[in-house]
Design a protein around this motif. Sequence first.
Motif, mmCIF file in Angstrom:
data_model
loop_
_atom_site.group_PDB
_atom_site.id
_atom_site.type_symbol
_atom_site.label_atom_id
_atom_site.label_comp_id
_atom_site.label_asym_id
_atom_site.label_seq_id
_atom_site.Cartn_x
_atom_site.Cartn_y
_atom_site.Cartn_z
ATOM 1 N N THR A 1 -71.144 66.510 -18.118
ATOM 2 C CA THR A 1 -71.149 65.054 -18.268
ATOM 3 C C THR A 1 -70.103 64.295 -17.459
ATOM 4 O OG1 THR A 1 -69.670 65.165 -20.180
ATOM 5 C CG2 THR A 1 -72.047 65.196 -20.630
ATOM 6 N N ASP A 2 -69.007 64.939 -17.070
ATOM 7 C CA ASP A 2 -67.879 64.181 -16.534
ATOM 8 C C ASP A 2 -67.573 64.383 -15.057
ATOM 9 O OD1 ASP A 2 -67.568 63.340 -19.147
ATOM 10 O OD2 ASP A 2 -65.921 64.713 -19.586
ATOM 11 N N TRP A 3 -68.227 65.305 -14.398
ATOM 12 C CA TRP A 3 -67.841 65.586 -13.016
ATOM 13 C C TRP A 3 -68.430 64.600 -12.016
ATOM 14 C CZ3 TRP A 3 -66.726 71.047 -10.937
ATOM 15 C CH2 TRP A 3 -65.788 71.674 -11.754
ATOM 16 N N LEU A 4 -69.714 64.359 -12.058
ATOM 17 C CA LEU A 4 -70.370 63.482 -11.090
ATOM 18 C C LEU A 4 -70.141 62.021 -11.456
ATOM 19 C CD1 LEU A 4 -72.299 63.180 -8.635
ATOM 20 C CD2 LEU A 4 -74.176 63.144 -10.309
ATOM 21 N N ASP A 5 -69.734 61.242 -10.470
ATOM 22 C CA ASP A 5 -69.621 59.792 -10.657
ATOM 23 C C ASP A 5 -70.974 59.187 -10.282
ATOM 24 O OD1 ASP A 5 -69.034 57.100 -10.754
ATOM 25 O OD2 ASP A 5 -67.110 57.298 -9.717
ATOM 26 N N ALA A 6 -71.912 59.271 -11.215
ATOM 27 C CA ALA A 6 -73.281 58.811 -10.968
ATOM 28 C C ALA A 6 -73.318 57.326 -10.636
ATOM 29 C CB ALA A 6 -74.169 59.117 -12.172
ATOM 30 N N GLY A 7 -72.463 56.545 -11.260
ATOM 31 C CA GLY A 7 -72.414 55.112 -10.969
ATOM 32 C C GLY A 7 -72.035 54.842 -9.524
ATOM 33 N N ALA A 8 -71.052 55.572 -9.023
ATOM 34 C CA ALA A 8 -70.638 55.386 -7.629
ATOM 35 C C ALA A 8 -71.722 55.862 -6.669
ATOM 36 C CB ALA A 8 -69.332 56.128 -7.366
ATOM 37 N N LEU A 9 -72.366 56.984 -6.978
ATOM 38 C CA LEU A 9 -73.445 57.479 -6.128
ATOM 39 C C LEU A 9 -74.584 56.459 -6.074
ATOM 40 C CD1 LEU A 9 -74.594 59.764 -4.376
ATOM 41 C CD2 LEU A 9 -75.411 60.848 -6.483
ATOM 42 N N ALA A 10 -74.897 55.865 -7.194
ATOM 43 C CA ALA A 10 -75.940 54.829 -7.224
ATOM 44 C C ALA A 10 -75.495 53.594 -6.442
ATOM 45 C CB ALA A 10 -76.267 54.456 -8.666
ATOM 46 N N ARG A 11 -74.322 53.108 -6.737
ATOM 47 C CA ARG A 11 -73.818 51.874 -6.143
ATOM 48 C C ARG A 11 -73.590 51.985 -4.632
ATOM 49 N NH1 ARG A 11 -69.560 51.951 -8.892
ATOM 50 N NH2 ARG A 11 -68.173 52.782 -7.307
ATOM 51 N N GLU A 12 -73.006 53.082 -4.182
ATOM 52 C CA GLU A 12 -72.587 53.213 -2.790
ATOM 53 C C GLU A 12 -73.616 53.892 -1.885
ATOM 54 O OE1 GLU A 12 -70.112 51.597 -1.797
ATOM 55 O OE2 GLU A 12 -69.000 51.232 -3.631
ATOM 56 N N GLY B 1 -84.444 46.386 -1.067
ATOM 57 C CA GLY B 1 -83.563 45.230 -1.159
ATOM 58 C C GLY B 1 -82.122 45.506 -0.757
ATOM 59 N N GLY B 2 -81.788 46.763 -0.490
ATOM 60 C CA GLY B 2 -80.431 47.098 -0.075
ATOM 61 C C GLY B 2 -80.244 46.898 1.421
ATOM 62 N N PRO B 3 -79.000 46.937 1.881
ATOM 63 C CA PRO B 3 -78.721 46.706 3.301
ATOM 64 C C PRO B 3 -79.081 47.880 4.215
ATOM 65 C CG PRO B 3 -76.687 47.145 2.134
ATOM 66 C CD PRO B 3 -77.774 47.063 1.090
ATOM 67 N N GLY B 4 -79.494 49.016 3.642
ATOM 68 C CA GLY B 4 -79.890 50.155 4.460
ATOM 69 C C GLY B 4 -78.728 50.971 4.973
ATOM 70 N N GLU B 5 -77.582 50.788 4.378
ATOM 71 C CA GLU B 5 -76.411 51.569 4.759
ATOM 72 C C GLU B 5 -75.876 52.288 3.533
ATOM 73 O OE1 GLU B 5 -73.783 48.576 6.291
ATOM 74 O OE2 GLU B 5 -73.127 47.995 4.308
ATOM 75 N N TYR B 6 -75.092 53.341 3.783
ATOM 76 C CA TYR B 6 -74.613 54.170 2.688
ATOM 77 C C TYR B 6 -73.205 54.634 2.989
ATOM 78 C CZ TYR B 6 -75.492 57.910 5.987
ATOM 79 O OH TYR B 6 -75.461 58.701 7.106
ATOM 80 N N LEU B 7 -72.508 55.005 1.954
ATOM 81 C CA LEU B 7 -71.187 55.600 2.082
ATOM 82 C C LEU B 7 -71.392 57.112 2.072
ATOM 83 C CD1 LEU B 7 -68.266 54.538 2.197
ATOM 84 C CD2 LEU B 7 -68.126 54.935 -0.254
ATOM 85 N N ARG C 1 -58.298 66.966 -1.424
ATOM 86 C CA ARG C 1 -57.033 66.206 -1.467
ATOM 87 C C ARG C 1 -56.880 65.407 -2.749
ATOM 88 N NH1 ARG C 1 -57.239 63.758 4.557
ATOM 89 N NH2 ARG C 1 -56.287 65.519 5.630
ATOM 90 N N ASP C 2 -57.971 65.296 -3.509
ATOM 91 C CA ASP C 2 -58.021 64.510 -4.737
ATOM 92 C C ASP C 2 -57.556 63.070 -4.494
ATOM 93 O OD1 ASP C 2 -58.809 64.312 -7.395
ATOM 94 O OD2 ASP C 2 -56.750 64.489 -8.109
ATOM 95 N N ARG C 3 -58.228 62.454 -3.530
ATOM 96 C CA ARG C 3 -57.966 61.042 -3.234
ATOM 97 C C ARG C 3 -59.195 60.429 -2.569
ATOM 98 N NH1 ARG C 3 -53.839 60.953 1.914
ATOM 99 N NH2 ARG C 3 -55.506 60.983 3.428
ATOM 100 N N ALA C 4 -59.188 59.118 -2.468
ATOM 101 C CA ALA C 4 -60.315 58.426 -1.845
ATOM 102 C C ALA C 4 -60.512 58.911 -0.417
ATOM 103 C CB ALA C 4 -60.076 56.923 -1.862
ATOM 104 N N ALA C 5 -61.759 59.071 -0.017
ATOM 105 C CA ALA C 5 -62.066 59.570 1.327
ATOM 106 C C ALA C 5 -61.876 58.494 2.399
ATOM 107 C CB ALA C 5 -63.487 60.117 1.370
ATOM 108 N N ARG C 6 -62.018 57.254 2.014
ATOM 109 C CA ARG C 6 -61.871 56.119 2.929
ATOM 110 C C ARG C 6 -62.851 56.181 4.103
ATOM 111 N NH1 ARG C 6 -55.971 56.491 1.618
ATOM 112 N NH2 ARG C 6 -55.682 54.750 0.192
ATOM 113 N N ALA C 7 -64.053 56.601 3.821
ATOM 114 C CA ALA C 7 -65.104 56.641 4.839
ATOM 115 C C ALA C 7 -65.723 55.256 4.970
ATOM 116 C CB ALA C 7 -66.174 57.661 4.453
ATOM 117 N N GLY C 8 -66.280 54.978 6.124
ATOM 118 C CA GLY C 8 -66.979 53.717 6.339
ATOM 119 C C GLY C 8 -68.465 53.868 6.090
#
Length: 186
Positions: free
Chosen positions: A59-70, A78-84, A92-99
């Motif tokens: 239940t706690d590993w996947l950030d399903a909300g972020a996968l959906a949102r990003e 209706g989305g912009p056709g781009e993805y993270l 590294r246990d930190r944000a990837a900072r990908a574009g």
Amino acid sequence: MRVAVDGPDVAAPGELATALADRLPVLGRPAVVVSAAGFLRPASLRFEHGRTDPDARYTDWLDAGALAREVLDRVGPGGPGEYLPVLWDVARDRAARAGYQQVPPGGVLLVPGPLLQGVGLAFDVVVHLRVAPAARRRRFPAEQAWELPAFDRYDDEVDPVALADAVVLADRPEHPALVLQGRLGC
């Protein structure tokens, strides 16, 4: 088109997604692979109940909300056709900072990973790599055996075979077999 390639690591969903992405352009469908592993939660959340808690794995590993949102919502209608391509750098246990990256016109987005169904993710097609419980027990590395109850629970609560559009029997990776065609009409 947003395609889930759902299955435990021992079924190699990432390998299948990459193989599909390599072959789809020949059919006129460019493809990109965005691994669900790039959308895991930070270690402080994943391991809040210990490093080997099967319920937390479920239940706690996947950030399903972020996968959906990003990814999924942005590539969907209706989305912009781009993805993270990745949100969290697990090593590294930190944000990837990908574009953000653009999905090519007419492209297919393949998202490989375990436990992808039943969490409200908007996929157009789901391919489930089915590994039977006995085969999972034989094939999971000893250091990952603690995860087995999470996959048993997934089978019981979500029934990924029933939800999937296509099921590949992956008990023996050298001999996969398409066992259910679903709405794909393959």
